[in-house]
Structures are given as structure tokens and as C-alpha cells.
Write a protein that holds these residues in place. Structure first.
Motif, PDB file in Angstrom:
ATOM      1  N   LEU A 275       0.913  -1.306  -0.130  1.00  0.00           N
ATOM      2  CA  LEU A 275       0.033   0.157  -0.041  1.00  0.00           C
ATOM      3  C   LEU A 275       0.714   1.205   0.012  1.00  0.00           C
ATOM      4  O   LEU A 275       0.787   2.336  -0.723  1.00  0.00           O
ATOM      5  CB  LEU A 275      -0.962   0.135   1.357  1.00  0.00           C
ATOM      6  CG  LEU A 275      -1.468   1.184   1.424  1.00  0.00           C
ATOM      7  CD1 LEU A 275      -2.639   1.706   0.209  1.00  0.00           C
ATOM      8  CD2 LEU A 275      -2.446   1.240   2.806  1.00  0.00           C
ATOM      9  N   LEU A 276       1.848   1.157   1.154  1.00  0.00           N
ATOM     10  CA  LEU A 276       2.750   2.443   0.749  1.00  0.00           C
ATOM     11  C   LEU A 276       3.801   2.496  -0.395  1.00  0.00           C
ATOM     12  O   LEU A 276       3.827   3.762  -0.988  1.00  0.00           O
ATOM     13  CB  LEU A 276       3.989   2.225   1.974  1.00  0.00           C
ATOM     14  CG  LEU A 276       3.305   2.376   3.251  1.00  0.00           C
ATOM     15  CD1 LEU A 276       4.241   2.088   4.208  1.00  0.00           C
ATOM     16  CD2 LEU A 276       2.651   3.508   3.520  1.00  0.00           C
ATOM     17  N   ALA A 277       3.807   1.482  -1.280  1.00  0.00           N
ATOM     18  CA  ALA A 277       4.326   1.583  -2.581  1.00  0.00           C
ATOM     19  C   ALA A 277       3.351   2.378  -3.471  1.00  0.00           C
ATOM     20  O   ALA A 277       3.668   3.152  -4.366  1.00  0.00           O
ATOM     21  CB  ALA A 277       4.761   0.421  -3.119  1.00  0.00           C
TER      22      ALA A 277
ATOM     23  N   VAL B 101      -6.886  -7.321   0.002  1.00  0.00           N
ATOM     24  CA  VAL B 101      -5.876  -8.476   0.512  1.00  0.00           C
ATOM     25  C   VAL B 101      -6.130  -8.585   1.840  1.00  0.00           C
ATOM     26  O   VAL B 101      -5.994  -9.907   2.244  1.00  0.00           O
ATOM     27  CB  VAL B 101      -4.496  -7.878   0.139  1.00  0.00           C
ATOM     28  CG1 VAL B 101      -3.405  -8.831   0.710  1.00  0.00           C
ATOM     29  CG2 VAL B 101      -4.236  -7.932  -1.480  1.00  0.00           C
ATOM     30  N   THR B 102      -6.339  -7.648   2.851  1.00  0.00           N
ATOM     31  CA  THR B 102      -6.338  -7.890   3.954  1.00  0.00           C
ATOM     32  C   THR B 102      -7.444  -8.772   4.655  1.00  0.00           C
ATOM     33  O   THR B 102      -7.491  -9.480   5.352  1.00  0.00           O
ATOM     34  CB  THR B 102      -6.511  -6.634   4.918  1.00  0.00           C
ATOM     35  OG1 THR B 102      -5.316  -5.757   4.416  1.00  0.00           O
ATOM     36  CG2 THR B 102      -6.594  -6.399   6.341  1.00  0.00           C
ATOM     37  N   ARG B 103      -8.600  -8.362   3.697  1.00  0.00           N
ATOM     38  CA  ARG B 103      -9.703  -9.310   4.018  1.00  0.00           C
ATOM     39  C   ARG B 103      -9.592 -10.683   3.446  1.00  0.00           C
ATOM     40  O   ARG B 103      -9.941 -11.681   4.288  1.00  0.00           O
ATOM     41  CB  ARG B 103     -10.975  -8.705   3.202  1.00  0.00           C
ATOM     42  CG  ARG B 103     -12.359  -9.486   3.488  1.00  0.00           C
ATOM     43  CD  ARG B 103     -13.472  -8.828   2.712  1.00  0.00           C
ATOM     44  NE  ARG B 103     -13.758  -7.374   3.231  1.00  0.00           N
ATOM     45  CZ  ARG B 103     -13.910  -6.347   2.454  1.00  0.00           C
ATOM     46  NH1 ARG B 103     -14.231  -6.417   1.205  1.00  0.00           N
ATOM     47  NH2 ARG B 103     -13.896  -5.127   2.613  1.00  0.00           N
TER      48      ARG B 103
ATOM     49  N   TRP C 137      -7.795   0.474  -2.224  1.00  0.00           N
ATOM     50  CA  TRP C 137      -8.736  -0.690  -2.352  1.00  0.00           C
ATOM     51  C   TRP C 137      -8.251  -2.172  -2.214  1.00  0.00           C
ATOM     52  O   TRP C 137      -8.922  -3.038  -1.889  1.00  0.00           O
ATOM     53  CB  TRP C 137      -9.639  -0.721  -3.666  1.00  0.00           C
ATOM     54  CG  TRP C 137     -10.867  -1.515  -4.218  1.00  0.00           C
ATOM     55  CD1 TRP C 137     -12.019  -1.662  -3.793  1.00  0.00           C
ATOM     56  CD2 TRP C 137     -10.626  -2.599  -4.893  1.00  0.00           C
ATOM     57  NE1 TRP C 137     -12.612  -2.728  -4.132  1.00  0.00           N
ATOM     58  CE2 TRP C 137     -11.583  -3.425  -4.994  1.00  0.00           C
ATOM     59  CE3 TRP C 137      -9.519  -2.982  -5.623  1.00  0.00           C
ATOM     60  CZ2 TRP C 137     -11.861  -4.413  -5.951  1.00  0.00           C
ATOM     61  CZ3 TRP C 137      -9.699  -4.242  -6.536  1.00  0.00           C
ATOM     62  CH2 TRP C 137     -10.700  -4.944  -6.686  1.00  0.00           C
ATOM     63  N   ARG C 138      -7.255  -2.386  -3.097  1.00  0.00           N
ATOM     64  CA  ARG C 138      -6.333  -3.705  -3.117  1.00  0.00           C
ATOM     65  C   ARG C 138      -5.915  -3.868  -1.729  1.00  0.00           C
ATOM     66  O   ARG C 138      -5.984  -5.209  -1.134  1.00  0.00           O
ATOM     67  CB  ARG C 138      -5.353  -3.482  -4.052  1.00  0.00           C
ATOM     68  CG  ARG C 138      -5.784  -3.636  -5.574  1.00  0.00           C
ATOM     69  CD  ARG C 138      -4.706  -3.436  -6.559  1.00  0.00           C
ATOM     70  NE  ARG C 138      -3.758  -4.770  -6.058  1.00  0.00           N
ATOM     71  CZ  ARG C 138      -3.963  -5.888  -6.915  1.00  0.00           C
ATOM     72  NH1 ARG C 138      -5.173  -5.942  -7.465  1.00  0.00           N
ATOM     73  NH2 ARG C 138      -3.183  -6.817  -6.828  1.00  0.00           N
TER      74      ARG C 138
ATOM     75  N   PRO D 205      -5.875  -8.561 -11.532  1.00  0.00           N
ATOM     76  CA  PRO D 205      -5.076  -7.417 -11.883  1.00  0.00           C
ATOM     77  C   PRO D 205      -5.909  -6.492 -12.737  1.00  0.00           C
ATOM     78  O   PRO D 205      -5.055  -5.617 -13.351  1.00  0.00           O
ATOM     79  CB  PRO D 205      -4.057  -8.342 -12.773  1.00  0.00           C
ATOM     80  CG  PRO D 205      -4.932  -9.662 -13.229  1.00  0.00           C
ATOM     81  CD  PRO D 205      -5.825 -10.018 -12.193  1.00  0.00           C
ATOM     82  N   VAL D 206      -7.208  -6.651 -12.809  1.00  0.00           N
ATOM     83  CA  VAL D 206      -7.522  -5.672 -14.024  1.00  0.00           C
ATOM     84  C   VAL D 206      -7.412  -4.224 -13.764  1.00  0.00           C
ATOM     85  O   VAL D 206      -7.153  -3.479 -14.540  1.00  0.00           O
ATOM     86  CB  VAL D 206      -9.329  -5.792 -13.838  1.00  0.00           C
ATOM     87  CG1 VAL D 206     -10.017  -4.793 -14.648  1.00  0.00           C
ATOM     88  CG2 VAL D 206      -9.388  -7.479 -14.397  1.00  0.00           C
ATOM     89  N   GLY D 207      -7.497  -3.714 -12.366  1.00  0.00           N
ATOM     90  CA  GLY D 207      -7.276  -2.404 -12.123  1.00  0.00           C
ATOM     91  C   GLY D 207      -5.981  -2.005 -12.543  1.00  0.00           C
ATOM     92  O   GLY D 207      -5.522  -0.869 -12.796  1.00  0.00           O
TER      93      GLY D 207
END
Length: 110
Positions: free
Chosen positions: A21-23, A76-78, A71-72, A89-91
Motif C-alpha cells: 500500500l505504501l508503494a 488483500v487484508t480481508r 482498495w487492493r 489484476p484488472v485495475g
């Protein structure tokens, strides 16, 4: 290695998701800075309309990158905690396409 209780997630995976997320956020910040630079710093552009379009496009792409990254990260966390599917990978492909289009327009317009 110790056994994890049901429903818990190994901290290494959650920390990796946060680093990702930070990236995404660093990328978004770079795009926002590039957009502001095109709008306010770069001079001698072929057309003021094109300059504004490219600058605003970079700013919007930066906002989209931040939103997609968040959002990703949430997905991922969920998925890590509930065992569901990872995001596809659509987004990412949409953002890559936007990067390519902006790069071509910027190279041709300059």
C-alpha cells in the motif's frame, strides 16, 4: 514455528500488504507531483490546452492510484483474514494502459 489460532493472520503477510500500500501511495504522490509540475513549472509547451490536459490527467491518475492501492490493500487484508480470493489484476492493467497513453501523448506533444 507456532500454530496460529483460527482466523488470525501471520503478521508478516499483513506487514507485506501494508508495504505494498505504501508503494502505491508513493507512486500516487509522484504522479500528483508530476501533474503539478506540468501545470505550474514546465514552460514552452506546444499548446496550453494540451499542457492542462496532461497535467490534470497526471493528477487524476495519481488519485486513481491511491484509491486503487487502498482498495487492493483492503481486499488483500480481508482475503488474508477470511480466506477469500485475492484481488485480480484488472485495475492494474487499466492504470498501466493509462500510463502508456499519457507517456505517448507527452512524448509526441513535447
Amino acid at each position: 514455528m507456532t500454530e496460529q489460532p483460527p482466523g488470525s493472520v501471520d503478521a508478516r503477510f499483513t506487514m507485506a500488504a501494508e508495504r505494498t500500500l505504501l508503494a502505491w501511495l508513493r507512486t500516487a504522490l509522484g504522479l500528483l507531483a508530476a501533474g503539478v509540475a506540468v501545470l505550474h513549472v514546465v514552460g514552452d509547451f506546444a499548446s496550453p490546452v494540451l499542457q492542462t490536459t496532461l497535467g490534470v490527467s497526471l493528477v487524476l491518475l495519481g488519485g486513481a492510484s491511491a484509491a486503487l492501492g487502498a482498495w487492493r490493500w483492503q481486499r488483500v487484508t480481508r482475503a488474508l483474514s477470511d480466506g477469500g480470493p485475492m484481488p485480480g489484476p484488472v485495475g492494474i492493467w487499466v492504470l498501466v494502459g493509462a500510463f502508456v497513453v499519457l507517456a505517448v501523448v507527452f512524448a509526441v506533444a513535447r
